[in-house]
Scaffold this motif. Structure first.
Motif, PDB file in Angstrom:
ATOM      1  N   ALA A 102       3.526   8.918   1.033  1.00  0.00           N
ATOM      2  CA  ALA A 102       4.251   7.815   1.672  1.00  0.00           C
ATOM      3  C   ALA A 102       3.253   7.065   2.542  1.00  0.00           C
ATOM      4  O   ALA A 102       2.979   7.445   3.672  1.00  0.00           O
ATOM      5  CB  ALA A 102       5.413   8.349   2.500  1.00  0.00           C
ATOM      6  N   GLN A 103       2.699   6.024   1.995  1.00  0.00           N
ATOM      7  CA  GLN A 103       1.535   5.389   2.602  1.00  0.00           C
ATOM      8  C   GLN A 103       1.938   4.107   3.326  1.00  0.00           C
ATOM      9  O   GLN A 103       2.162   3.070   2.733  1.00  0.00           O
ATOM     10  CB  GLN A 103       0.508   5.079   1.518  1.00  0.00           C
ATOM     11  N   ASN A 104       2.055   4.190   4.642  1.00  0.00           N
ATOM     12  CA  ASN A 104       2.354   3.002   5.434  1.00  0.00           C
ATOM     13  C   ASN A 104       1.089   2.278   5.865  1.00  0.00           C
ATOM     14  O   ASN A 104       1.081   1.076   6.060  1.00  0.00           O
ATOM     15  CB  ASN A 104       3.156   3.382   6.687  1.00  0.00           C
ATOM     16  N   SER A 105       0.036   3.021   6.064  1.00  0.00           N
ATOM     17  CA  SER A 105      -1.213   2.388   6.491  1.00  0.00           C
ATOM     18  C   SER A 105      -2.353   3.316   6.166  1.00  0.00           C
ATOM     19  O   SER A 105      -2.180   4.515   5.968  1.00  0.00           O
ATOM     20  CB  SER A 105      -1.190   2.099   7.991  1.00  0.00           C
ATOM     21  N   GLY A 106      -3.547   2.762   6.102  1.00  0.00           N
ATOM     22  CA  GLY A 106      -4.709   3.584   5.831  1.00  0.00           C
ATOM     23  C   GLY A 106      -5.007   3.653   4.354  1.00  0.00           C
ATOM     24  O   GLY A 106      -4.455   2.951   3.527  1.00  0.00           O
ATOM     25  N   ARG A 111     -11.854  -5.552  -7.925  1.00  0.00           N
ATOM     26  CA  ARG A 111     -12.875  -4.522  -7.750  1.00  0.00           C
ATOM     27  C   ARG A 111     -13.309  -3.881  -9.064  1.00  0.00           C
ATOM     28  O   ARG A 111     -13.321  -2.656  -9.210  1.00  0.00           O
ATOM     29  CB  ARG A 111     -12.384  -3.445  -6.782  1.00  0.00           C
ATOM     30  N   GLY A 112     -13.672  -4.705 -10.022  1.00  0.00           N
ATOM     31  CA  GLY A 112     -14.172  -4.183 -11.285  1.00  0.00           C
ATOM     32  C   GLY A 112     -13.102  -3.812 -12.285  1.00  0.00           C
ATOM     33  O   GLY A 112     -13.424  -3.324 -13.378  1.00  0.00           O
ATOM     34  N   ALA A 151      -4.225  -6.916  -1.938  1.00  0.00           N
ATOM     35  CA  ALA A 151      -5.550  -6.345  -1.721  1.00  0.00           C
ATOM     36  C   ALA A 151      -5.417  -4.892  -1.293  1.00  0.00           C
ATOM     37  O   ALA A 151      -4.379  -4.478  -0.746  1.00  0.00           O
ATOM     38  CB  ALA A 151      -6.315  -7.130  -0.657  1.00  0.00           C
ATOM     39  N   GLU A 152      -6.473  -4.117  -1.512  1.00  0.00           N
ATOM     40  CA  GLU A 152      -6.460  -2.707  -1.128  1.00  0.00           C
ATOM     41  C   GLU A 152      -6.556  -2.521   0.380  1.00  0.00           C
ATOM     42  O   GLU A 152      -6.366  -1.417   0.881  1.00  0.00           O
ATOM     43  CB  GLU A 152      -7.586  -1.963  -1.844  1.00  0.00           C
ATOM     44  N   ALA A 153      -6.842  -3.581   1.108  1.00  0.00           N
ATOM     45  CA  ALA A 153      -6.857  -3.493   2.569  1.00  0.00           C
ATOM     46  C   ALA A 153      -5.454  -3.303   3.126  1.00  0.00           C
ATOM     47  O   ALA A 153      -5.295  -2.890   4.280  1.00  0.00           O
ATOM     48  CB  ALA A 153      -7.488  -4.744   3.167  1.00  0.00           C
ATOM     49  N   TYR A 154      -4.423  -3.598   2.334  1.00  0.00           N
ATOM     50  CA  TYR A 154      -3.036  -3.472   2.769  1.00  0.00           C
ATOM     51  C   TYR A 154      -2.431  -2.226   2.125  1.00  0.00           C
ATOM     52  O   TYR A 154      -2.518  -2.040   0.913  1.00  0.00           O
ATOM     53  CB  TYR A 154      -2.231  -4.711   2.386  1.00  0.00           C
ATOM     54  N   ALA A 155      -1.830  -1.381   2.964  1.00  0.00           N
ATOM     55  CA  ALA A 155      -1.364  -0.082   2.488  1.00  0.00           C
ATOM     56  C   ALA A 155       0.145  -0.006   2.324  1.00  0.00           C
ATOM     57  O   ALA A 155       0.692   1.065   2.118  1.00  0.00           O
ATOM     58  CB  ALA A 155      -1.830   1.019   3.445  1.00  0.00           C
ATOM     59  N   ASP A 156       0.831  -1.139   2.432  1.00  0.00           N
ATOM     60  CA  ASP A 156       2.253  -1.165   2.137  1.00  0.00           C
ATOM     61  C   ASP A 156       2.542  -2.492   1.423  1.00  0.00           C
ATOM     62  O   ASP A 156       1.624  -3.231   1.061  1.00  0.00           O
ATOM     63  CB  ASP A 156       3.100  -1.001   3.405  1.00  0.00           C
ATOM     64  N   CYS A 198      -2.869   2.021  -5.370  1.00  0.00           N
ATOM     65  CA  CYS A 198      -2.966   0.626  -5.808  1.00  0.00           C
ATOM     66  C   CYS A 198      -2.998  -0.315  -4.603  1.00  0.00           C
ATOM     67  O   CYS A 198      -2.641   0.068  -3.487  1.00  0.00           O
ATOM     68  CB  CYS A 198      -1.780   0.271  -6.709  1.00  0.00           C
ATOM     69  N   ALA A 199      -3.413  -1.532  -4.839  1.00  0.00           N
ATOM     70  CA  ALA A 199      -3.490  -2.528  -3.775  1.00  0.00           C
ATOM     71  C   ALA A 199      -2.105  -2.818  -3.202  1.00  0.00           C
ATOM     72  O   ALA A 199      -1.106  -2.832  -3.922  1.00  0.00           O
ATOM     73  CB  ALA A 199      -4.117  -3.815  -4.302  1.00  0.00           C
ATOM     74  N   GLY A 200      -2.048  -3.054  -1.906  1.00  0.00           N
ATOM     75  CA  GLY A 200      -0.804  -3.393  -1.236  1.00  0.00           C
ATOM     76  C   GLY A 200      -0.625  -4.898  -1.101  1.00  0.00           C
ATOM     77  O   GLY A 200      -1.419  -5.689  -1.622  1.00  0.00           O
ATOM     78  N   LEU A 201       0.404  -5.291  -0.363  1.00  0.00           N
ATOM     79  CA  LEU A 201       0.779  -6.699  -0.260  1.00  0.00           C
ATOM     80  C   LEU A 201       0.929  -7.112   1.202  1.00  0.00           C
ATOM     81  O   LEU A 201       1.437  -6.342   2.021  1.00  0.00           O
ATOM     82  CB  LEU A 201       2.099  -6.956  -0.990  1.00  0.00           C
ATOM     83  N   LYS A 202       0.492  -8.333   1.494  1.00  0.00           N
ATOM     84  CA  LYS A 202       0.695  -8.926   2.814  1.00  0.00           C
ATOM     85  C   LYS A 202       1.219 -10.340   2.622  1.00  0.00           C
ATOM     86  O   LYS A 202       0.800 -11.055   1.717  1.00  0.00           O
ATOM     87  CB  LYS A 202      -0.622  -8.954   3.594  1.00  0.00           C
ATOM     88  N   ALA A 203       2.145 -10.752   3.487  1.00  0.00           N
ATOM     89  CA  ALA A 203       2.769 -12.067   3.351  1.00  0.00           C
ATOM     90  C   ALA A 203       1.731 -13.179   3.354  1.00  0.00           C
ATOM     91  O   ALA A 203       0.839 -13.225   4.201  1.00  0.00           O
ATOM     92  CB  ALA A 203       3.773 -12.278   4.480  1.00  0.00           C
TER      93      ALA A 203
END
Length: 429
Positions: free
Chosen positions: A418-422, A285-286, A345-350, A46-51
Motif C-alpha cells: 500500500a504505497q502512499n509515498s516513497g 525510463r527506457g 512519473a515514478e516520482a509520484y507514489a500514489d 509503476c509510475a504514479g499520478l499528480k494533478a
C-alpha cells in the motif's frame, strides 16, 4: 535445511480456473538487472499520478495531442488547449460522445489539428476551432496524417485525402478504396513513412509515391483485421492493436506478431463490448508501455521485456488512465471517467491522492507429489521513506487464496504494497 528461492514472478498470468495458475502482478513491472544486480529480475512499482489540470463538470478525456508548446485535449464534449503550467483555454465544443481521433499536419506558421468524431470533422488552426463541411464528402470514421495530407476514411472502404498541409480543402476526386478485402476501414494510422488502413478483416499499407492524380500507392495487404479502432496506438516505431481474432498484435514488417497471452485474450473475449476496448502508449525510463482497457480490466504490455502486468486504480474496476501524450519531458495522462489530466512519473507514489496498491501474487509453490515444509519466509525489498502517517508504504503478506476446486498440492503468497509515498522495489525472496 537449504534455502529454496521462491519465484516472485515477472508478469500477470493467472490460469483459467485458479488451480492451474496464480501468478499476478498489479501496478508493478519487472526490469532485467542481469547478473550484476542483487536480484537479476527486480520488480518495481509503476509510475504514479499528480494533478496537472482539471475541467469540472465533464466526463472523461477522450483524446489528446501535443503540438508545439501546447497540449490539446477533448474532454467530454469540450476542446481545450493547455500550456506547460496546466492553464486551460477553451476552444470549442464537439456535439458527439463517440471515440475522438486527432492528427496534425505541418502547415506554417500554425499547424492544423484535424479532429474526427462520430462522422464529424473539425480543424483547429491558430486556436480557432471550426467544423469543416464539404458537400459530397462522406462522414469520416477516423483521421491520420502522412506527409502533410490528412487521411479521412469513410464507410464502404473509401478514403479521402486533403490537400497537402491544407486540411480544410478536400478534392472529392482525391480518393481511393481499400480493395484487398470487401470489409470496411476501421481505423487509419501511420507507421514511419507508411499509411496503414485497418479494416475489420484486413490491413493495408500505402506509400506516398508522389503521383500527379493521387499521391498514394498500395504496397502490401494481409488478412488480419482490427477488432477495436480505439486500441490502435503507436508504440516506439511501430503500431499495436487488437486484431479481429481477439489477440493483441505488434506490427512487424507487413505482419502482425501476436504478443498477448491467453490471460489477456480471455479478458478481451469476456468483455461485453470488445470493439470499445481502448489503448494508449507512452515512454518512460527506457520502457515503451502499451495499455489496453475494457470495462473491468486494464492490461499493460512492456516492449522492453515483452511481459504483461495488470493495472488497477483504487476503488475502480480498471486503471483510470485512457490517454497519454508526451509533453516536453513529461507524460500527461487523461482520466477515462473525469475531466482530469495527470503528470505521470515514478516520482509520484500514489494516484493524485488515491492509494496505488501494488500486489505481487507468486506462482504456485509446490513439491507435488511430495509434501513441502517451510520454516521461514524472507522477503528482500526496498521501502519508501513515507510521510510519517498511517498507511505509508505498508507491506502485507497473506496466504494465497485457495482456489475451487483446490489443487492437490501447492500454494501462493500475496504481497500487497500500500504505497502512499516513497519508492518500493521487491527484489526477491
Amino acid at each position: 535445511m537449504p534455502i529454496t528461492p521462491i519465484d516472485l514472478g515477472s508478469r500477470s498470468n493467472p490460469g483459467r480456473y485458479g488451480a492451474d495458475g496464480t501468478a499476478r502482478l498489479i501496478n508493478m513491472y519487472m526490469e532485467d538487472a542481469g547478473g550484476e544486480g542483487k536480484a537479476p529480475k527486480p520488480l518495481y512499482a509503476c509510475a504514479g499520478l499528480k494533478a496537472f489540470a482539471s475541467i469540472a463538470n465533464t466526463t472523461g478525456v477522450r483524446a489528446s495531442i501535443v503540438v508545439q508548446n501546447y497540449l490539446y485535449a477533448v474532454i467530454g464534449r469540450l476542446c481545450y488547449r493547455f500550456d506547460t503550467a496546466g492553464t486551460a483555454k477553451f476552444l470549442g465544443g464537439i456535439p458527439t460522445d463517440g471515440p475522438v481521433y486527432m492528427a496534425r499536419n505541418g502547415r506554417a506558421p500554425f499547424p492544423q489539428i484535424g479532429v474526427v468524431s462520430d462522422g464529424l470533422y473539425f480543424v483547429i488552426e491558430g486556436d480557432v476551432f471550426s467544423q469543416v463541411i464539404i458537400a459530397g464528402l462522406p462522414a469520416s470514421t477516423s483521421i491520420a496524417v502522412l506527409d502533410g495530407y490528412f487521411i479521412l476514411p469513410s464507410t464502404n472502404s473509401g478514403w479521402y485525402v486533403s490537400d497537402q498541409n491544407s486540411g480544410k480543402v478536400v478534392d472529392l476526386l482525391s480518393f481511393s478504396n481499400a480493395e484487398s478485402d470487401p470489409d470496411e476501414i476501421v481505423r487509419a494510422a501511420t507507421r514511419e513513412r507508411e499509411l496503414v488502413l485497418f479494416g475489420s478483416a484486413s490491413t493495408e499499407w500505402w506509400q506516398d509515391t508522389g503521383g500527379a492524380d493521387f499521391p498514394f500507392t498500395r504496397s502490401q495487404a494481409i488478412t488480419t483485421g482490427c477488432l477495436s479502432a480505439q486500441s490502435v496506438a503507436r508504440v516506439d516505431r511501430t503500431l499495436a492493436w487488437i486484431a479481429d481474432d481477439g489477440t493483441v498484435r505488434l506490427m512487424q514488417g507487413y505482419a502482425g506478431q501476436r504478443v498477448s497471452t491467453h490471460a489477456v485474450e480471455r479478458s478481451i473475449a469476456d468483455d461485453a463490448q470488445p470493439d470499445k476496448i481502448s489503448g494508449c502508449a507512452w515512454f518512460n525510463r527506457g520502457h515503451w508501455f502499451y495499455c489496453i482497457s475494457g470495462a473491468t480490466f486494464s492490461w499493460q504490455f512492456d516492449m522492453a521485456t515483452g511481459l504483461w502486468v495488470e493495472r488497477l486504480s483504487y476503488g475502480l474496476p480498471r486503471w483510470r488512465i485512457a490517454t497519454a501524450a508526451r509533453f516536453g519531458t513529461r507524460v500527461i495522462a487523461g482520466d477515462y471517467a473525469t475531466g482530469r489530466l495527470y503528470d505521470m512519473a515514478e516520482a509520484y507514489a500514489d494516484e493524485d491522492g488515491a492509494e496505488m496498491i501494488c500486489t505481487i501474487r507468486t506462482p504456485q509453490v509446490h513439491g507435488f507429489p511430495y509434501r513441502t515444509r517451510h520454516l521461514g519466509l524472507y522477503l528482500d525489498f526496498v521501502p519508501g521513506v513515507g510521510l510519517n502517517q498511517v498507511g505509508d508504504d505498508t507491506l502485507v503478506i497473506v496466504p494465497g487464496e485457495r482456489p475451487t476446486p483446490p489443487p492437490s498440492s501447492g500454494y501462493a503468497v500475496n504481497f500487497t504494497l500500500a504505497q502512499n509515498s516513497g519508492y518500493v522495489a521487491a527484489l526477491g525472496i
